[in-house]
Design an enzyme around this catalytic site. Structure first.
Site, short mmCIF file in Angstrom:
data_model
loop_
_atom_site.label_atom_id
_atom_site.label_comp_id
_atom_site.label_asym_id
_atom_site.label_seq_id
_atom_site.Cartn_x
_atom_site.Cartn_y
_atom_site.Cartn_z
N ARG A 107 0.86 -1.19 0.00
CA ARG A 107 0.00 0.00 0.00
C ARG A 107 0.89 1.23 0.00
NH1 ARG A 107 -3.17 -2.80 -1.71
NH2 ARG A 107 -5.24 -3.38 -0.95
N ASP A 164 5.07 -0.32 -6.69
CA ASP A 164 3.87 -0.65 -7.45
C ASP A 164 2.68 0.13 -6.92
OD1 ASP A 164 2.45 -2.24 -9.47
OD2 ASP A 164 1.45 -3.16 -7.75
N GLU A 184 -2.17 7.73 -5.25
CA GLU A 184 -2.38 7.16 -6.57
C GLU A 184 -3.82 7.30 -7.09
OE1 GLU A 184 -3.25 2.46 -6.10
OE2 GLU A 184 -1.29 3.07 -5.38
N HIS A 217 0.17 -0.16 -9.81
CA HIS A 217 -0.66 -1.06 -8.98
C HIS A 217 -1.09 -2.29 -9.76
CE1 HIS A 217 -3.22 -0.86 -5.10
NE2 HIS A 217 -3.05 -2.11 -5.45
#
Length: 331
Positions: free
Chosen positions: A233, A257, A262, A294
């Site tokens: 996260r 990632d 985001e 992500h």
């Protein structure tokens, strides 16, 4: 049961439609769920949300007013949902508590290996027929000390891969995983792990206690040439502090990632208008930083499991049942 699915990716849509055929009536939308798009769900008793949808109290109020009774989230994480507001509005909420941990662990290792061996820079050079090796020097993973922060299912998978590279394993978690112990992992305090590890990978959930777990103080404890990977996260890392650490010439590689801001950026095409987030814009300019949007979960196996679990959550709701995925039960 009629379901409106928000935030459906192009590769995800045929898998969703195939899984729901003969079970539920499904309409897929590529737009994400928020206060502006919630009115589209009017008349739909069930809504399926994605991890980057914004299900705050305002969005949930609009959904409830339109007749929605069920939120079936297609992810493990649910920090984007105001569960207290959902309960007050009489909305049932379910998530997917399990899908392939290998998908995320393998992507985390892909990030780690890519930044260690400078693969992004090398690939871009080769496209322009520049075959120099300047600036591409990496390190053997064999013999590294690897720190795994969070040793649940995904952390264990990450540790198993690390074990295959013959690394020294350090772990930190609120509870020890016997399977990780069997791999030779030594559990230690977080400051010790940060100071000793050559490669650090994050696999803990985002909770108030873990928000900015990797802050300026944590970054200062890391080796100057450490590699940091986050596939869990975004809020686990204080990105502004990370940028300052990189500006100071510290850390040899960072693979992300996820990103704490985001929402509204990841899963969108911002190539024409660009982005207004100065921190993210600065972050991606560092040549030894690799950011992906992500996608660690995004394998055919994992997405298939997520969709199957979502369909089961809807069926259980229709039958008046709860299951292990239920976050807010039916009232």
């Amino acid at each position: 049961m009629e379901i409106l699915a928000y935030g459906v990716q192009a590769d995800e849509r045929p898998l969703l439609e195939q899984a729901f055929t003969g079970r539920h009536e499904l309409r897929c939308l590529s737009v994400f769920l928020n206060r502006d798009t919630a009115p589209l769900a009017a008349g739909y008793p069930g809504v399926s949300s994605s991890v980057n949808d914004v299900l705050d109290a305002g969005t949930l109020t609009l959904l409830a007013a339109g007749g929605t009774k069920l939120i079936a989230q297609r992810s493990t994480g649910f920090n984007n949902i105001d569960l207290e507001a959902a309960a007050e509005l009489g909305l049932t909420v379910a998530r997917v508590s399990y899908y392939s941990p290998y998908a995320v662990a393998e992507h985390a290792w892909a990030l780690a290996l890519a930044v260690n061996r400078r693969l992004t820079r090398a690939a871009l050079r080769c496209r322009e027929f520049d075959f120099r090796l300047d600036g591409l020097l990496g390190r053997d993973v064999h013999g590294m000390t690897v720190g795994v922060i969070g040793t649940g299912k995904i952390g264990e998978c990450f540790a198993r891969i690390a074990h295959g590279f013959s690394t020294e394993l350090l772990g930190w978690d609120i509870a020890e995983n016997p399977a990780c112990r069997e791999l030779g992992m030594t559990y230690t305090e977080l400051p010790d792990l940060l100071a000793r590890a050559d490669l650090i990978s994050l696999h803990v959930p985002l909770l108030p206690a873990t928000h900015h777990l990797i802050d300026a103080a944590a970054l200062a404890r890391m080796k100057d040439d450490a590699i940091l990977v986050n596939s869990s996260r975004g809020g686990l890392v204080d990105t502004a502090a990370l940028v300052e650490t990189l500006r100071a010439g510290r850390l040899s590689g960072v693979g992300l990632d996820v990103y704490e801001e985001e929402t509204g950026v990841f899963f969108y095409d911002r190539s024409v208008e660009g982005i207004s987030d100065d921190t993210l814009a600065r972050l991606v300019t560092f040549p030894h930083v690799l950011v992906t949007s992500h996608q660690a979960y995004f394998t055919r196996t994992a997405v298939g499991q997520i969709i199957d679990a979502t369909a089961r959550n809807i069926e259980d709701f229709s039958a008046g049942r709860t299951n292990e995925n239920t976050l807010v039960p039916r009232t």
